[in-house]
Every structure is written in structure tokens, then in C-alpha cells.
Design an enzyme around this catalytic site. Structure first.
Site, PDB file in Angstrom:
ATOM      1  N   GLY A 132       0.787  -1.220   0.000  1.00 24.37           N
ATOM      2  CA  GLY A 132       0.000   0.000   0.000  1.00 24.37           C
ATOM      3  C   GLY A 132       0.818   1.269   0.000  1.00 24.37           C
ATOM      4  O   GLY A 132       0.313   2.327   0.374  1.00 24.37           O
ATOM      5  N   LYS A 163      -0.307   2.248  -4.403  1.00 24.38           N
ATOM      6  CA  LYS A 163      -0.827   3.587  -4.679  1.00 24.38           C
ATOM      7  C   LYS A 163      -0.502   4.055  -6.101  1.00 24.38           C
ATOM      8  O   LYS A 163      -1.243   4.850  -6.679  1.00 24.38           O
ATOM      9  CB  LYS A 163      -0.245   4.581  -3.670  1.00 24.38           C
ATOM     10  N   ASP A 240      -6.330   8.739   2.578  1.00 24.01           N
ATOM     11  CA  ASP A 240      -5.554   9.771   1.878  1.00 24.01           C
ATOM     12  C   ASP A 240      -6.375  10.467   0.798  1.00 24.01           C
ATOM     13  O   ASP A 240      -5.940  10.630  -0.350  1.00 24.01           O
ATOM     14  CB  ASP A 240      -4.284   9.158   1.273  1.00 24.01           C
ATOM     15  N   TYR A 294      -8.023   6.996   9.617  1.00 26.76           N
ATOM     16  CA  TYR A 294      -7.503   5.662   9.933  1.00 26.76           C
ATOM     17  C   TYR A 294      -6.423   5.677  11.006  1.00 26.76           C
ATOM     18  O   TYR A 294      -5.898   4.626  11.374  1.00 26.76           O
ATOM     19  CB  TYR A 294      -6.925   5.010   8.669  1.00 26.76           C
ATOM     20  N   TRP A 347      -3.397  -2.109   9.931  1.00 26.78           N
ATOM     21  CA  TRP A 347      -2.492  -1.839   8.804  1.00 26.78           C
ATOM     22  C   TRP A 347      -1.281  -1.172   9.438  1.00 26.78           C
ATOM     23  O   TRP A 347      -1.312   0.004   9.769  1.00 26.78           O
ATOM     24  CB  TRP A 347      -3.200  -0.951   7.800  1.00 26.78           C
ATOM     25  N   ASN A 349       2.236   0.403   9.457  1.00 24.86           N
ATOM     26  CA  ASN A 349       3.145   1.046   8.512  1.00 24.86           C
ATOM     27  C   ASN A 349       4.607   0.854   8.913  1.00 24.86           C
ATOM     28  O   ASN A 349       5.350   1.810   9.155  1.00 24.86           O
ATOM     29  CB  ASN A 349       2.790   2.528   8.370  1.00 24.86           C
ATOM     30  N   ASP A 354       8.267   4.882   2.201  1.00 29.23           N
ATOM     31  CA  ASP A 354       7.964   5.909   1.206  1.00 29.23           C
ATOM     32  C   ASP A 354       8.038   7.313   1.786  1.00 29.23           C
ATOM     33  O   ASP A 354       8.211   8.288   1.045  1.00 29.23           O
ATOM     34  CB  ASP A 354       6.602   5.651   0.540  1.00 29.23           C
ATOM     35  N   ASN A 382       2.720  -3.031   5.989  1.00 31.08           N
ATOM     36  CA  ASN A 382       2.918  -2.269   4.755  1.00 31.08           C
ATOM     37  C   ASN A 382       4.426  -2.204   4.529  1.00 31.08           C
ATOM     38  O   ASN A 382       5.131  -1.519   5.266  1.00 31.08           O
ATOM     39  CB  ASN A 382       2.326  -0.867   4.890  1.00 31.08           C
TER      40      ASN A 382
END
Length: 582
Positions: A132, A163, A240, A294, A347, A349, A354, A382
């Protein structure tokens, strides 16, 4: 053994497999489990596998030995029993038998099996990853390899949500071109082979018109195309986006302004998917969604709308308190479950990079409480833009999701390092040095290169005590290890993707190792009053650092800056050396 089984009892009747094995199929026999068993036996030197009884018999799918059967274990649970010239590999379901076969593969040492009885099952329902991140997506080969890794480590979830896939987000309405659809079909086939739920995510939030039926039909058509390929799990990420921005007047008229309106619109969309599509297909997993809010547990009109209006069957993703939280506690997860009013899937991260331009994140997976398992249905990672390098963290996600009660973040990290190094001590040491230089992420890990920093602190203490030669003798071998680690990693890590993906950082480490060693020459020359050698070494340091900072990775966003290696520690040491001899 990894992940660590829930229950293990040793027996004193181990087995030598010999060169001929009998294979008997039981009621939960699984073809992929049989494939794993046959591959394991071939590696163990077994020459012949016959259908039926033999001097040593493997009962795949149940039966034999006086052990408690798998029946009654949670989903994906299994039993492995070794003793009395028999091996029993039984799952409570087909996936459990597959996991039993994988445990069998770990138990085989050469041609021998120690006697053992194992009863095992996963603690969390969802274990795996979500692709993601922003930036350069993984290649098709990356994804296929990733699915094999998930399956081999008893992770059952892969979510396709890159994405930068235009058809996932910006052009979500458009059907996938035939070649791309064929690739997705191949990913689904590989997922099934590895007992991984391929979860197709479609992210329409940038432009969807909620009141337009053609939008709903476009979304369902996209889902239906993946369903026809074999996908049985689906997600609608609405993260997002500007959720107070409507894309048609009818939406604003129906739902009004503010987060509450967005929550109502999203609930209507998801409820319709759940009730008109998911509920009509009995083989589908629960629908998932990623809320726009989120990243916290603060009550809001948006969360209230989801809590009160979203179908109770929908699973809600949540990242913790913060997009990349330093820690996630069971108390926080309980708050998330209460405020969203739905099952929560974390989820997580990490190790996604990124946001950390120029960094690869190779530190341990830390600060997640085991008690999360009591509040959430799963934790998925992720990963980084670098799929192979992400396996260090994914190894620990597998252990945490399977048996969080026994999870030890440092021990798990060391096992992950050892796996990448295929157990070779020199490669393990090189990976540990390299990983130390890539610790900092500003979120989970706030101090960079802690091992290097400690050694440098010891160096200055010895130096200031008047023993320059002793200080250099203690520190230089570690600087040399930094310089030599890249070559050892390239030679010793069997997974070629790791070296390919970390190539820029390995090259930078080589130059920084040389620069650090040259800094010691500056100190030696300064102590001798040799200003000419000081100037020569300082010029060489500047050249080496420039070389390190001219390197670029090939992937966005990391191609836009230089690889960060031990920054705040290595560069600070060199600056301190310069200051002391000036």
C-alpha cells in the site's frame, strides 16, 4: 522452529527416514501440502515415495499414532506427530494440513526427525502484508516471490493496493488491460498455491460520485473481474483523500457537509457492496475498508457515522495512533474497536519507507503489545519499496501474528537475519553491521546506528584517557567491518533480490566505512603533528563522502536523494575528528 508452535511435546522415538517412504492420504489431505512433503523428502535424500504403508509412513491428512487429532482446533490449526516409524500431518482444514507440512519441513534434519508432538494454531486471523505504499511499485516477479515467502512463513494475507497502480486509484473505473489482468490472475494462482488470501483493493475515493449508480456498477465490474480470476477477498480503501470534497452536486445535497456526511456516503457505498454483491457469494471473505480517519481513536462525526451505519460484517483497517506509530497497545486497539464499532485489522506502517526518503529500514519490529490479539483480528505489514529487503521485518510479522504471547522482538530480528544469511556466521555479522547503519526511521526507532554510536563513545573515553593507540585498536576493526560488509552480504545472502534492492546502500556503506577508517588516520597524523598527512586524509574523507552522496537508488522516492547510512553518528564522528585536529 518458526513461528513458534503453541504446544510442543518431545518424544524419545525419533525416525531415520531412509530411502523409501510410504505416503497415506487422510481426510484433510491437501495437494499443496503433499507438494511440500515431497520436496522435503527429496532434499532429505529419500529415493522412493510409494502410495501406502512402508517401513516409515507419512500420514498426510490424519490417522495413525495415538495422538489427539486436529479436530476442535481453531481454523488453520494442525497436528504434527513423529514417532514409532510414523509421521502424522493433520490439519483441522486444508490450510492447516499445509502448515503441518511446512512444520515437517523444518523438523527434518538431514535424513532424521526427532520424536515430537505438536499442536499448533494461529492466534490472529489475518497475518501478512498490504502493498500500500507510494512510489515505485513492486515488479510482478517481486510479488510472486513475496507470495512464496508469505506462504512459507504461515502468513495468509496479501492485499494488492499499490498507490501508484493507476487502475487501483486514479483510474479506478477503467478495466485492467488484458496483460495486467493476466498478471493479476497469475498472482491469484500463486496465492492459492501458498494458502494466501489475495485481497484485491480498489480505491475510488479521489473521484467517486456516491449517488451515481454507474459508479457503483463500475466498481462491482472491477471486483467481478477479479472474482472470475479466483480472488475471494476485497477491500475498499478510502484513505488519503479529501473527504469533505464532493465530486457532484447530488452527493452534497444528499449527505451535506463535513466528516459526518463523508461517513454516511462511504457507509452507503460499502453497505451496498456488502449486501448486493458480497452477501450473494457464499465463498467471499468479509469485505474490508480503510477509513479516511484511519490514524487515531478520537471521536468524530465521521467515525460516528461508520459506527452507526456501516454494515457490521465490514472489517475496518486502522494504523494505530499515528500514521506510523511508535507503539501500538492493546488499550489503544480496544479504543479503536469501540470508536469504529467494527472488527479492527491493523495496517501497520512498518517497514514502509515511502516517507523516509533515502532510507531502508532494517531494524527490529518493535513496540507492539502481545495483547493486541485480544482486540483485533490481525496485524499486516505495509512493506518497503524494496520487496526482498522487507523480508527482515515480515519474518517478525509472521511470528507476532501467529503467537504474540512468545514474541521477542530482538530474538525474532536475529532469527530473521540468520535466515537471510542462510545461517552463515560471517554473513550474519555483516548483516547486523549493515542493519545497524539503517536503524533510524524517526517513528519506531528514534536513534540511529546504536551499536556504532556505543563503540564511538567508548573510543572517545579511551582516547581522552590518554590511550590513542588502544582506542584505535578497539574501534578500527568495526570500521573495517562496515567497509567489508557489502561484499560479504553480496556473496553470502542467497536471495539475490536483497543485494539488488539494497545496492545503493551497500555501496554507500563501503564508502562510509573507508571514510571512518581514514578519520582514524587523521587522528594519528594529528597526534604526531604531521599537518601534511592530516590534510591528505581529510581530502580523502571528503572525496569518499562525496562518492557516497552521489549514489542514487533506482526507485521513487529514494532516487531523489542519497542513501542515508549511519547519519547523525558516522558523519558526526568525522566532524568531531576534524574539530579536534583543527
Amino acid at each position: 522452529m518458526t513461528p513458534e508452535p503453541q504446544q510442543t511435546t518431545r518424544r524419545d522415538d525419533g525416525i531415520d527416514l531412509g530411502d523409501t517412504i510410504g505416503l497415506v492420504h487422510g481426510p484433510t489431505t491437501d495437494p499443496d501440502a503433499e507438494r511440500v512433503v515431497r520436496e522435503t523428502l527429496t532434499r532429505a535424500g529419500v529415493q522412493t515415495i510409494i502410495d501406502g504403508e512402508a517401513a516409515v509412513t507419512i500420514r498426510l491428512g490424519g490417522g495413525g499414532l495415538d495422538v489427539q487429532p486436529a479436530e476442535g482446533l481453531p481454523a488453520e490449526g494442525y497436528v504434527v506427530a513423529v514417532g514409532g516409524n510414523q509421521v502424522v500431518l493433520e490439519g483441522v482444514d486444508g490450510r492447516g494440513t499445509f502448515y503441518a507440512a511446512q512444520t515437517f519441513a523444518q523438523l527434518v534434519q538431514g535424513n532424521h526427525l526427532d520424536g515430537v508432538e505438536i499442536r499448533d494454531w494461529p492466534t490472529m486471523r489475518y497475518r501478512g502484508s498490504i502493498e500500500g505504499f507510494y512510489g515505485t511499485p513492486w515488479s510482478h516477479a517481486d510479488r510472486l516471490d513475496h507470495l512464496d515467502y508469505l506462504g512459507a512463513h504461515r502468513m495468509n494475507t496479501y492485499q494488492y493496493a499499490p498507490k501508484d497502480d493507476l487502475y487501483h486509484r486514479e483510474q479506478w473505473r477503467d478495466p485492467y488491460p488484458a496483460d495486467k489482468l493476466a498478471e493479476l490472475g497469475e498472482l491469484i494462482e500463486r496465492s492459492l498455491r501458498n494458502k494466501v488470501d489475495f485481497t484485491f483493493a480498489l480505491s475510488p475515493g479521489l473521484s467517486i460520485r456516491y449517488t451515481d449508480d454507474t459508479e457503483f456498477q463500475a466498481l462491482i465490474a472491477k471486483f467481478e473481474a477479479l472474482y472470475e480470476l479466483g480472488a475471494r477477498a476485497f477491500n475498499v480503501p478510502l484513505d488519503d483523500i479529501e473527504y469533505e470534497k464532493w465530486h457532484c452536486a447530488e452527493d452534497e445535497e444528499k449527505y451535506g457537509a463535513g466528516g459526518g456526511g463523508a461517513g454516511r456516503a462511504q457507509s452507503d457505498l460499502l453497505n451496498r457492496i456488502q449486501r448486493e454483491w458480497v452477501a450473494t457469494k457464499p465463498d467471499l471473505a468479509p469485505l474490508q475498508m480503510v477509513p479516511t480517519e484511519y490514524y487515531d481513536v478520537t471521536e468524530s462525526p465521521y467515525k460516528q457515522a461508520l459506527r452507526e451505519q456501516l454494515d457490521s460484517a465490514v472489517v475496518v483497517h486502522w494504523t494505530g495512533i499515528g500514521v506510523v506509530p511508535h507503539s501500538i497497545t492493546s488499550a489503544q486497539a480496544a479504543e479503536a474497536k469501540a470508536v469504529f464499532g467494527h472488527d479492527i485489522l491493523i495496517w501497520d506502517n512498518y517497514p514502509v519507507n515511502d516517507y523516509a526518503h533515502g532510507r531502508i529500514l532494517l531494524a527490529d519490529y518493535s513496540n507492539r503489545e502481545p495483547g493486541l490479539a485480544d482486540q483485533v483480528v490481525g496485524v499486516i505489514s505495509n512493506p518497503m519499496n524494496q520487496a526482498g529487503a522487507s523480508k527482515l521485518a515480515l519474518y517478525s510479522f509472521a511470528e507476532f501474528g501467529w503467537n504474540p504471547a512468545t514474541y521477542d522482538q530482538q530474538a525474532s530480528w536475529r532469527r530473521a537475519i540468520a535466515e537471510r544469511a542462510s545461517g552463515d556466521p560471517e554473513t550474519i555479522a555483516a548483516l547486523e553491521v549493515f542493519a545497524d547503519l539503517t536503524t533510524y526511521d524517526g517513528k519506531l526507532h528514534l536513534a540511529n546506528a546504536p551499536v556504532l554510536a556505543a563503540k564511538i563513545a567508548e573510543f572517545w573515553a579511551t582516547w581522552e584517557g590518554g590511550d590513542l593507540a588502544g582506542a584505535i585498536a578497539e574501534l578500527e576493526p568495526y570500521f573495517e567491518a562496515i567497509e567489508n560488509a557489502p561484499a560479504q552480504i553480496r556473496a553470502g545472502v542467497s536471495d539475490p533480490s536483497f543485494a539488488d534492492e539494497t545496492d545503493a546502500w551497500l555501496d554507500a556503506s563501503f564508502y562510509w566505512g573507508q571514510a571512518l577508517r581514514e578519520a582514524l588516520r587523521v587522528l594519528e597524523a594529528g597526534a604526531e603533528g604531521n599537518s601534511s598527512d592530516v590534510a591528505t586524509s581529510q581530502a580523502q574523507i571528503n572525496h569518499l563522502v562525496t562518492q557516497a552522496e552521489e549514489i542514487r537508488d533506482i526507485r521513487l522516492p529514494h532516487s531523489q536523494t542519497y542513501p542515508r547510512i549511519g547519519d547523525g553518528v558516522a558523519d558526526t564522528f568525522i566532524a568531531e575528528v576534524t574539530a579536534r585536529v583543527s
